[in-house]
Design a protein around this motif. Structure first.
Motif, PDB file in Angstrom:
ATOM      1  N   ASN A 293       3.561 -14.346 -10.082  1.00 13.83           N
ATOM      2  CA  ASN A 293       4.419 -15.526 -10.299  1.00 13.83           C
ATOM      3  C   ASN A 293       5.584 -15.548  -9.320  1.00 13.83           C
ATOM      4  O   ASN A 293       5.952 -16.606  -8.769  1.00 13.83           O
ATOM      5  N   LEU A 294       6.172 -14.353  -9.075  1.00 13.43           N
ATOM      6  CA  LEU A 294       7.275 -14.274  -8.108  1.00 13.43           C
ATOM      7  C   LEU A 294       6.780 -14.563  -6.694  1.00 13.43           C
ATOM      8  O   LEU A 294       7.466 -15.246  -5.906  1.00 13.43           O
ATOM      9  N   LEU A 295       5.603 -14.055  -6.358  1.00 15.98           N
ATOM     10  CA  LEU A 295       5.058 -14.284  -5.016  1.00 15.98           C
ATOM     11  C   LEU A 295       4.794 -15.764  -4.767  1.00 15.98           C
ATOM     12  O   LEU A 295       4.944 -16.256  -3.638  1.00 15.98           O
ATOM     13  N   MET A 296       4.382 -16.457  -5.804  1.00 16.87           N
ATOM     14  CA  MET A 296       4.156 -17.891  -5.660  1.00 16.87           C
ATOM     15  C   MET A 296       5.450 -18.608  -5.283  1.00 16.87           C
ATOM     16  O   MET A 296       5.457 -19.526  -4.464  1.00 16.87           O
ATOM     17  N   ILE A 297       6.552 -18.158  -5.872  1.00 21.78           N
ATOM     18  CA  ILE A 297       7.855 -18.754  -5.534  1.00 21.78           C
ATOM     19  C   ILE A 297       8.210 -18.459  -4.085  1.00 21.78           C
ATOM     20  O   ILE A 297       8.625 -19.356  -3.323  1.00 21.78           O
ATOM     21  N   PHE A 298       8.017 -17.164  -3.660  1.00 25.92           N
ATOM     22  CA  PHE A 298       8.333 -16.800  -2.271  1.00 25.92           C
ATOM     23  C   PHE A 298       7.489 -17.625  -1.304  1.00 25.92           C
ATOM     24  O   PHE A 298       7.987 -18.165  -0.301  1.00 25.92           O
ATOM     25  N   GLY A 299       6.217 -17.723  -1.577  1.00 29.21           N
ATOM     26  CA  GLY A 299       5.330 -18.457  -0.681  1.00 29.21           C
ATOM     27  C   GLY A 299       5.675 -19.932  -0.614  1.00 29.21           C
ATOM     28  O   GLY A 299       5.610 -20.562   0.461  1.00 29.21           O
ATOM     29  N   SER A 300       6.058 -20.502  -1.766  1.00 29.80           N
ATOM     30  CA  SER A 300       6.409 -21.934  -1.796  1.00 29.80           C
ATOM     31  C   SER A 300       7.645 -22.208  -0.956  1.00 29.80           C
ATOM     32  O   SER A 300       7.689 -23.171  -0.167  1.00 29.80           O
ATOM     33  N   TYR A 301       8.656 -21.378  -1.095  1.00 28.04           N
ATOM     34  CA  TYR A 301       9.879 -21.581  -0.308  1.00 28.04           C
ATOM     35  C   TYR A 301       9.617 -21.371   1.185  1.00 28.04           C
ATOM     36  O   TYR A 301      10.195 -22.054   2.040  1.00 28.04           O
ATOM     37  N   ALA A 302       8.747 -20.428   1.521  1.00 27.81           N
ATOM     38  CA  ALA A 302       8.424 -20.225   2.937  1.00 27.81           C
ATOM     39  C   ALA A 302       7.752 -21.459   3.513  1.00 27.81           C
ATOM     40  O   ALA A 302       8.043 -21.878   4.653  1.00 27.81           O
ATOM     41  N   GLU A 303       6.858 -22.078   2.756  1.00 29.93           N
ATOM     42  CA  GLU A 303       6.198 -23.293   3.218  1.00 29.93           C
ATOM     43  C   GLU A 303       7.185 -24.447   3.364  1.00 29.93           C
ATOM     44  O   GLU A 303       7.096 -25.250   4.303  1.00 29.93           O
ATOM     45  N   LEU A 304       8.140 -24.542   2.425  1.00 31.69           N
ATOM     46  CA  LEU A 304       9.155 -25.613   2.514  1.00 31.69           C
ATOM     47  C   LEU A 304       9.991 -25.457   3.782  1.00 31.69           C
ATOM     48  O   LEU A 304      10.330 -26.446   4.451  1.00 31.69           O
ATOM     49  N   ILE A 305      10.312 -24.199   4.103  1.00 31.90           N
ATOM     50  CA  ILE A 305      11.123 -23.977   5.323  1.00 31.90           C
ATOM     51  C   ILE A 305      10.337 -24.408   6.551  1.00 31.90           C
ATOM     52  O   ILE A 305      10.863 -25.056   7.466  1.00 31.90           O
ATOM     53  N   LYS A 306       9.038 -24.019   6.594  1.00 25.20           N
ATOM     54  CA  LYS A 306       8.231 -24.371   7.775  1.00 25.20           C
ATOM     55  C   LYS A 306       8.015 -25.885   7.872  1.00 25.20           C
ATOM     56  O   LYS A 306       7.931 -26.442   8.955  1.00 25.20           O
ATOM     57  N   GLN A 307       7.956 -26.571   6.725  1.00 29.03           N
ATOM     58  CA  GLN A 307       7.753 -28.027   6.754  1.00 29.03           C
ATOM     59  C   GLN A 307       8.975 -28.772   7.284  1.00 29.03           C
ATOM     60  O   GLN A 307       8.864 -29.899   7.808  1.00 29.03           O
ATOM     61  N   ARG A 308      10.163 -28.203   7.157  1.00 26.96           N
ATOM     62  CA  ARG A 308      11.388 -28.869   7.644  1.00 26.96           C
ATOM     63  C   ARG A 308      11.492 -28.805   9.169  1.00 26.96           C
ATOM     64  O   ARG A 308      12.328 -29.462   9.765  1.00 26.96           O
ATOM     65  N   LYS A 309      10.633 -28.038   9.817  1.00 25.49           N
ATOM     66  CA  LYS A 309      10.603 -27.952  11.278  1.00 25.49           C
ATOM     67  C   LYS A 309      11.986 -27.678  11.871  1.00 25.49           C
ATOM     68  O   LYS A 309      12.519 -28.436  12.663  1.00 25.49           O
ATOM     69  N   VAL A 310      12.537 -26.567  11.423  1.00 29.91           N
ATOM     70  CA  VAL A 310      13.854 -26.150  11.936  1.00 29.91           C
ATOM     71  C   VAL A 310      13.694 -25.693  13.387  1.00 29.91           C
ATOM     72  O   VAL A 310      12.723 -25.020  13.745  1.00 29.91           O
ATOM     73  N   ASP A 311      14.692 -26.099  14.258  1.00 25.80           N
ATOM     74  CA  ASP A 311      14.614 -25.725  15.666  1.00 25.80           C
ATOM     75  C   ASP A 311      14.932 -24.260  15.918  1.00 25.80           C
ATOM     76  O   ASP A 311      14.651 -23.734  17.002  1.00 25.80           O
ATOM     77  N   ASP A 312      15.508 -23.604  14.924  1.00 26.05           N
ATOM     78  CA  ASP A 312      15.888 -22.193  15.077  1.00 26.05           C
ATOM     79  C   ASP A 312      14.629 -21.324  15.005  1.00 26.05           C
ATOM     80  O   ASP A 312      13.989 -21.224  13.954  1.00 26.05           O
TER      81      ASP A 312
END
Length: 372
Positions: A293-312
């Motif tokens: 359950n915790l890993l699902m949260i980590f993975g979801s937030y990682a995907e959200l970060i990649k979807q925002r296409k941060v230039d950094d």
């Protein structure tokens, strides 16, 4: 006269044994009279040492199965009626009486009946010197007793458990084949030569402690001890012992039954370990669900970060590592679930180089500086 003076010559003979024999004869005669009155199957016989002739009572003829007119009473004819394997025993007993080496005649032999069957006869007699020297005695048919003994012996020899008889001094007096095999020896004679406390018990004091318990209570059941085999290996045994005292009440012999429970003990330990592992597996299954359950949260937030296409680029790399770590964590949870038997293992082909490279990016941040 002796040296010019009157003298009296006296000859003294020790007749103590003769008197004892005569007393024994009187006692036997009384017992035979009682046996005849009670119709007990005890035969009476008399052996004239001068003529080597024997006279039998009717019961002896009945025991041997011969009619009265079919026996001359001579020793050779009697010996012919004895089983060939037992004739040396009879000859030795006869020779001992005739030569004066013994005043008692005692044999237990097989006699051959006219129909070819055999019977066991226990014959005992005593030398009497009143008149012509002779031996009088009794004969008892002990065939049933010998068969019972043979049956008992067969049970003991074929028993799957070790059976023994031991003296109070700590020596085996008898050991059946199962006990000989249990201790790793080749023959009973080897076992009979052992000092039980020193050569059998792993702890020298265990035997003394067991003997003390048996003397106090009369018997001990299902006691467990460590024994050692001839090859030095240790076995765990379960033993039950009883004390057989003499008629006087003094210590007699110890009779014991021994079971080798070494394998049973090993299986019991393995079963307890399996139970522990099953408990650990259940715990691992519960932890795996929570961790997943915790890993699902980590993975979801990682995907959200990649979807925002941060230039950094640094942030993107961290997001990639977080996503990969979540994936590896999910693989670990699957292994935990498989360990807890809540999920079937699914083998996969891995590129070990990639696994090591990926771990190399994470480990420096997870390990402390004191780990090199």
């Amino acid at each position: 006269k002796w040296q010019g003076s009157l003298a009296l010559e006296v000859v003294i003979r020790d007749i103590t044994e003769r008197k004892r024999a005569e007393q024994t004869v009187l006692e036997w005669q009384k017992r035979l009279e009682m046996a005849a009155k009670a119709a007990l199957p005890i035969g009476f016989w008399e052996w004239d040492l001068t003529t080597d002739t024997r006279v039998w009572s009717g019961e002896v003829y009945r025991q041997l199965g011969y009619p009265r007119d079919n026996f001359s009473g001579k020793g050779k004819e009697f010996l012919y009626r004895v089983h060939p394997e037992d004739r040396p025993q009879v000859e030795a007993a006869v020779q001992a009486v005739v030569s004066g080496l013994s005043r008692m005649y005692e044999v237990q032999v097989r006699a051959i009946r006219p129909d070819g069957t055999t019977c066991w006869i226990d014959s005992r007699g005593v030398v009497v010197h009143e008149g012509a020297p002779r031996v009088i005695g009794i004969a008892i048919d002990v065939t049933k007793l010998r068969r019972s003994e043979a049956s008992y012996r067969s049970i003991v020899e074929r028993a799957p458990y070790g059976i023994y008889r031991a003296s109070s001094a700590g020596r085996f007096l008898m050991a059946n084949p199962a006990l000989v095999k249990m201790l790793g020896y080749d023959s009973e004679s080897e076992v009979l030569s052992l000092d039980i406390a020193r050569d059998v018990y792993c702890n020298f004091d265990d035997r003394a402690q067991l003997v003390s318990r048996v003397i106090e209570a009369g018997e001990v059941k299902d006691a467990e001890y460590e024994w050692k085999r001839k090859d030095g290996h240790t076995i765990t045994i379960r033993i039950s012992v009883i004390l057989v005292r003499k008629d006087s009440g003094e210590l007699g012999v110890f009779q014991g039954v021994v079971q080798d429970i070494t394998e049973r003990k090993i299986l019991a330990r393995q079963f307890r370990q399996a139970q522990k592992m099953e408990a650990v597996g259940r715990l691992a299954g519960g932890v795996a669900h929570d961790f997943n359950n915790l890993l699902m949260i980590f993975g979801s937030y990682a995907e959200l970060i990649k979807q925002r296409k941060v230039d950094d680029d640094k942030v993107n790399r961290y997001a990639d590592q977080l996503s990969k770590a979540a994936t590896r964590g999910a693989a670990i949870t699957r292994q935990l679930l498989a360990f807890s038997r809540q999920q079937v293992l699914e083998p996969q082909v891995l590129d070990l180089n990639n696994v090591v490279v990926e771990l190399g990016k994470v480990l420096p941040r997870l390990l402390g500086e004191d780990v090199a």
